[in-house]
Every structure is written in C-alpha cells, then in structure tokens.
Design an enzyme around this catalytic site. Sequence first.
Site, PDB file in Angstrom:
ATOM      1  N   GLU A 161      23.781 -68.840 -22.671  1.00 56.29           N
ATOM      2  CA  GLU A 161      22.644 -69.027 -23.594  1.00 56.29           C
ATOM      3  C   GLU A 161      22.861 -70.081 -24.677  1.00 56.29           C
ATOM      4  O   GLU A 161      22.604 -69.834 -25.858  1.00 56.29           O
ATOM      5  CB  GLU A 161      22.289 -67.675 -24.245  1.00 56.29           C
ATOM      6  CG  GLU A 161      21.958 -66.630 -23.211  1.00 56.29           C
ATOM      7  CD  GLU A 161      21.667 -65.246 -23.797  1.00 56.29           C
ATOM      8  OE1 GLU A 161      21.663 -65.098 -25.031  1.00 56.29           O
ATOM      9  OE2 GLU A 161      21.438 -64.328 -23.010  1.00 56.29           O
ATOM     10  N   HIS A 240      14.958 -62.293 -16.806  1.00 56.11           N
ATOM     11  CA  HIS A 240      14.344 -61.160 -17.528  1.00 56.11           C
ATOM     12  C   HIS A 240      12.850 -61.462 -17.649  1.00 56.11           C
ATOM     13  O   HIS A 240      12.453 -62.353 -18.408  1.00 56.11           O
ATOM     14  CB  HIS A 240      14.948 -61.024 -18.931  1.00 56.11           C
ATOM     15  CG  HIS A 240      16.398 -60.669 -18.923  1.00 56.11           C
ATOM     16  ND1 HIS A 240      16.866 -59.461 -18.448  1.00 56.11           N
ATOM     17  CD2 HIS A 240      17.498 -61.351 -19.329  1.00 56.11           C
ATOM     18  CE1 HIS A 240      18.188 -59.416 -18.568  1.00 56.11           C
ATOM     19  NE2 HIS A 240      18.591 -60.555 -19.093  1.00 56.11           N
ATOM     20  N   GLU A 269      20.709 -61.399 -13.989  1.00 54.43           N
ATOM     21  CA  GLU A 269      20.398 -60.233 -14.848  1.00 54.43           C
ATOM     22  C   GLU A 269      18.975 -59.747 -14.594  1.00 54.43           C
ATOM     23  O   GLU A 269      18.245 -59.397 -15.525  1.00 54.43           O
ATOM     24  CB  GLU A 269      20.557 -60.608 -16.339  1.00 54.43           C
ATOM     25  CG  GLU A 269      21.914 -61.166 -16.677  1.00 54.43           C
ATOM     26  CD  GLU A 269      22.080 -61.523 -18.152  1.00 54.43           C
ATOM     27  OE1 GLU A 269      21.242 -61.116 -18.977  1.00 54.43           O
ATOM     28  OE2 GLU A 269      23.055 -62.213 -18.468  1.00 54.43           O
ATOM     29  N   ASP A 271      15.564 -58.178 -14.269  1.00 51.50           N
ATOM     30  CA  ASP A 271      14.761 -56.993 -14.562  1.00 51.50           C
ATOM     31  C   ASP A 271      13.347 -57.464 -14.888  1.00 51.50           C
ATOM     32  O   ASP A 271      13.152 -58.570 -15.405  1.00 51.50           O
ATOM     33  CB  ASP A 271      15.357 -56.102 -15.669  1.00 51.50           C
ATOM     34  CG  ASP A 271      15.605 -56.788 -16.991  1.00 51.50           C
ATOM     35  OD1 ASP A 271      15.177 -57.943 -17.177  1.00 51.50           O
ATOM     36  OD2 ASP A 271      16.226 -56.157 -17.878  1.00 51.50           O
TER      37      ASP A 271
HETATM   38  O1  9MR Z   1      22.048 -55.292 -21.892  1.00 49.38           O
HETATM   39  C1  9MR Z   1      22.792 -55.708 -23.010  1.00 49.38           C
HETATM   40  C2  9MR Z   1      22.522 -54.765 -24.176  1.00 49.38           C
HETATM   41  O2  9MR Z   1      23.074 -53.478 -23.899  1.00 49.38           O
HETATM   42  C3  9MR Z   1      23.124 -55.319 -25.452  1.00 49.38           C
HETATM   43  O3  9MR Z   1      22.741 -54.508 -26.532  1.00 49.38           O
HETATM   44  C4  9MR Z   1      22.654 -56.729 -25.657  1.00 49.38           C
HETATM   45  C5  9MR Z   1      23.258 -57.313 -26.901  1.00 49.38           C
HETATM   46  O4  9MR Z   1      23.061 -58.670 -27.034  1.00 49.38           O
HETATM   47  O5  9MR Z   1      23.022 -57.529 -24.542  1.00 49.38           O
HETATM   48  C6  9MR Z   1      22.376 -57.103 -23.391  1.00 49.38           C
HETATM   49  O6  9MR Z   1      22.684 -57.974 -22.314  1.00 49.38           O
HETATM   50  C7  9MR Z   1      22.245 -59.314 -22.477  1.00 49.38           C
HETATM   51  C8  9MR Z   1      23.203 -60.192 -21.707  1.00 49.38           C
HETATM   52  O7  9MR Z   1      24.513 -59.976 -22.145  1.00 49.38           O
HETATM   53  C9  9MR Z   1      22.843 -61.660 -21.861  1.00 49.38           C
HETATM   54  N1  9MR Z   1      21.489 -61.908 -21.506  1.00 49.38           N
HETATM   55  C10 9MR Z   1      20.487 -61.046 -22.118  1.00 49.38           C
HETATM   56  C11 9MR Z   1      20.844 -59.593 -21.876  1.00 49.38           C
HETATM   57  C12 9MR Z   1      19.763 -58.679 -22.389  1.00 49.38           C
HETATM   58  O8  9MR Z   1      19.633 -58.796 -23.774  1.00 49.38           O
END
Ligand code: 9MR
Length: 465
Positions: A161, A240, A269, A271
């Site tokens: 990111e 996402h 990722e 969803d």
């Molecule tokens: O799913 C993850 C969530 O449990 C955490 O709180 C969050 C914190 O930033 O990160 C989420 O995973 C992220 C991933 O690491 C990077 N891309 C976006 C995902 C969803 O926010």
Amino acid sequence: MTARMRRSRIAAAIAATGIAMSGITLAALPASAAGATLHEAAAESGRYFGSAMAAHYLNNSQTTSILNREFNMITAENEMKMDAMQPQRGNFNWSSGDRIVNWALQNGKQVRGHALAWHSQQPGWMQSMEGPQLRQAMLDHVTQVATYYRGKIHSWDVVNEAFADGSSGARRNSNLQRTGDDWIEAAFRAARAADPQAKLCYNDYNTDNWDHAKTQAVYRMVRDFKQRGVPIDCVGFQAHFNSGNPVPNNYHVTLQNFADLGVDVQITELDIEGSGQSQAEQFDGVVQACLAVTRCTGITVWGVKDTDSWRSYGTPLLFDGNGNKKLAYHAVLDRLNSGGTPADPGDPGPGDPGPGDPGPGDPGPGTPSCTATYSEGEKWNDRFNGIVTIRADTNISSWTATVQLQWPQYVSATWNGSPTWPAERTMVMRPAGNGSLGAGQTTSFGFTVMHGGNWTWPQVSCAAS
Ligand code: 9MR
C-alpha cells in the site's frame, strides 16, 4: 518447448475458452474431474486457492477444518506484520507468526508472507522514526524477518500500500516514503538477498480498474523496476470490493497488462460485501478475470467465515457465520471447475528468464515433475523437526523424495510417508498412500533429526512419475 510454442499453446487455449477480451465472459472448458473443494478446483488449472488466517482460528475447530479442507495457501491476517514481528527494536517475537506458518506447513499448505514493509501497523518505536535511521530500521526488519522465514514462504508482500488513493498517481505520504523514493526498491533488494527463493510481490488495493490513476502509477513503478532489474516477481491485487467499489469489468485487462510486464499476478485479500446472487456474481467476475490470465497464479480470500472478517457487517466472505457454504462459494467453485487458461508462473528468484519462459531445466508440460521444499519445524537441544513440501508441477501419479542428512545426524521419527534407507544418512521417502497429485497441489511429510550438534538443514529433492 520454446517460449513461443508455449505462448501459442496458451493462445490456443484462450481461443478455446471463448474469452471476449473486451467483456468478461468466459465459456466453460469441458471440465475434467470436477474439484470438490476450492483448492482442488483451482489446481485443475495449476492455481492455488488461499485464505487469510488469524491466530484465533486455531481455537475454533470448525474454522480450521474448513481451512484445511478448502484452501492450500495461507496468509497471516495480522501476525506477521511489523508490529507483531518486532514489538521492540531488535527484539523479534516469532511466536504468533510461527503458530500460523507451522499450522500451514504441517497441513501441507503454502504460505504468503504479509507484510515486510508498510506505513501501517508499525510498532510504536518505528512510528516515531524518520530519515536514514528509519530507512536502516526498515531494511533490518526486512532482512531479519525474510531470513527467519527463509524456505517457508511462497510469496512475500515486500511492500504494502505505498501509493495514494485518488487521481494524483503519487506515492502515499508516510514516514517510509519520506526516507526517499527509492525505499521500495531498497526493500525488494533486501528481501531478495535474505530469501532468494520466495517470490517478491508489491501488494495494494484500488488497483483493480485499469483506468484508475493509482493502477497506472503502480504499473509504471513495476515497469520501471523490471527495466532496471529491481527484483520484483509479482503484484498482489487485494480486491476488497463493495457496492461503491464493485469489481471492474476490465479487471482481466489490468491483470493481463501487469502480467505482460513479466510478473506473476495474484488476488491477495479478496472479499466482497453483499449477499445472495449479486455477491456471487461479483465473486464469479474476479475468478473469471484470474482464470483468463496465464500468470494469475492464485486467489486468496481474506478470511473463512463472515463473522471472522475485518468488516463482518458486510458479510463479505464465502462461508457464513455457521460455516455454511454461501451462494458465492458455489459460484467460485463452479467457475474454477469450468477451466480457464492453465497458469504458467515465471520462475522465482534472481534468474527469472522472463514471462512464462521455460528455465533450463524445464521438463515441458508432458513430463511429470515435482518440487521439494524443506522447512524448519520445532527445535530442541538435541533434535529438530523438518517438513518437506512436495509440489506437483504437472499432474503426477506418484513421487519420491530424497533427504540427505549430514554427519552425525540421524532420523529418529518420520510421519506422513514411507521411508527407506538406501545409504547411511540418505532417506528416500515415498507417499504413505496414493501419491497422485494434480498440477499445483502439494503434500508434505515430516521427520525428526537427532542433530548431534550439526544444525545444517538436510538437502531435499524430488522425482515424479
Ligand atoms: O484484516 C486486518 C484487520 O484485522 C486489521 O485490523 C487491519 C489493520 O490495518 O488490517 C487488516 O488487513 C488489511 C491488510 O493487512 C492489508 N490490506 C487491507 C486489509 C484490510 O484492512
């Protein structure tokens, strides 16, 4: 087989599928044996199907049994991020990552590493750093974590990111970005030096629509990296989606354009908020897009059950809170079973000869072939466990793995295989049952080595028939 022959074979396969490259329709190939689970269905075209896994899944046997049954690639949802891995500077805490990696490898899964360098989820000590000091701390982190997990990771999200949303096409402002534009390539070089076998990916979201400025900006960076020899092997598309940000109908164009730069692409990722038929159609669109692109090598969804999701209110996953398969699950399974162009990943590592080109030892599509990977298991004062993952590169009817120990090591126990001992310190392992595997499928066996003070990892190799 030459690269050109392979490309024309793939072109013929694309023609046979009837993909309309401007739209997103993919007519079914005659399915061979339909896969009963997501990873079996994905393996029919040489792809993996994965899920994120949080440590708390281990406390829920329903979730772990779905995970084990349906998926063959695991991403730690939070447990391998910078704050989890290095809570104090120089003090690494491997325990949460190890629980997930060990569960995955012990169950014959592969692992996507997530993530080595990111502006978010930094430990407190790093958040307050800037400049050269931060650059060094970031590189140390990448080196230490990639070295620790060397040999266990299929692909690393090296940088996550790093681009801004919106129309600027600029880098995201962050403490890492403020260390200089070259922080991303520095991270990739450090990761390659630490783990030459893992595929190294750049991973981001809102990069799905080819027309978006952010997609174009990431594309230009990857093109520049490939031109200048910066070690990058893959691009991860987080995927996402929700109703305000639906699956674009040019998704396969985006994936193909990146693939044409000479990188693998992966959905990392996935969803999609929603329910019922409309959600199922959106999932179907993502799978179609991946199946249309030879170098789209796998899909990972961001969790198992809706109730486990980071946005559970949006019920964005393939299983409901009771572990039942949703309509979206059936849409994904059916689409995977409908065929698609066979996946053809590039070789990982510094010697990558280019998009889909056969390496010097590439036996070609007809010759049964497998790859054996050693990973470290638990360690004690007097012994250590080793796990060997066998991956079928083609459909194979059986395999034989050779494990070469070093003096004065000897094996005191084995599991999931039938060993023979043709020479001292040489173990030949055969499948305990039927050894047949579809292309892309994996299996694993393990053993305990009494090391006598020699901690050297055994050498492993495999032969397929
Ligand atoms: O799913 C993850 C969530 O449990 C955490 O709180 C969050 C914190 O930033 O990160 C989420 O995973 C992220 C991933 O690491 C990077 N891309 C976006 C995902 C969803 O926010």
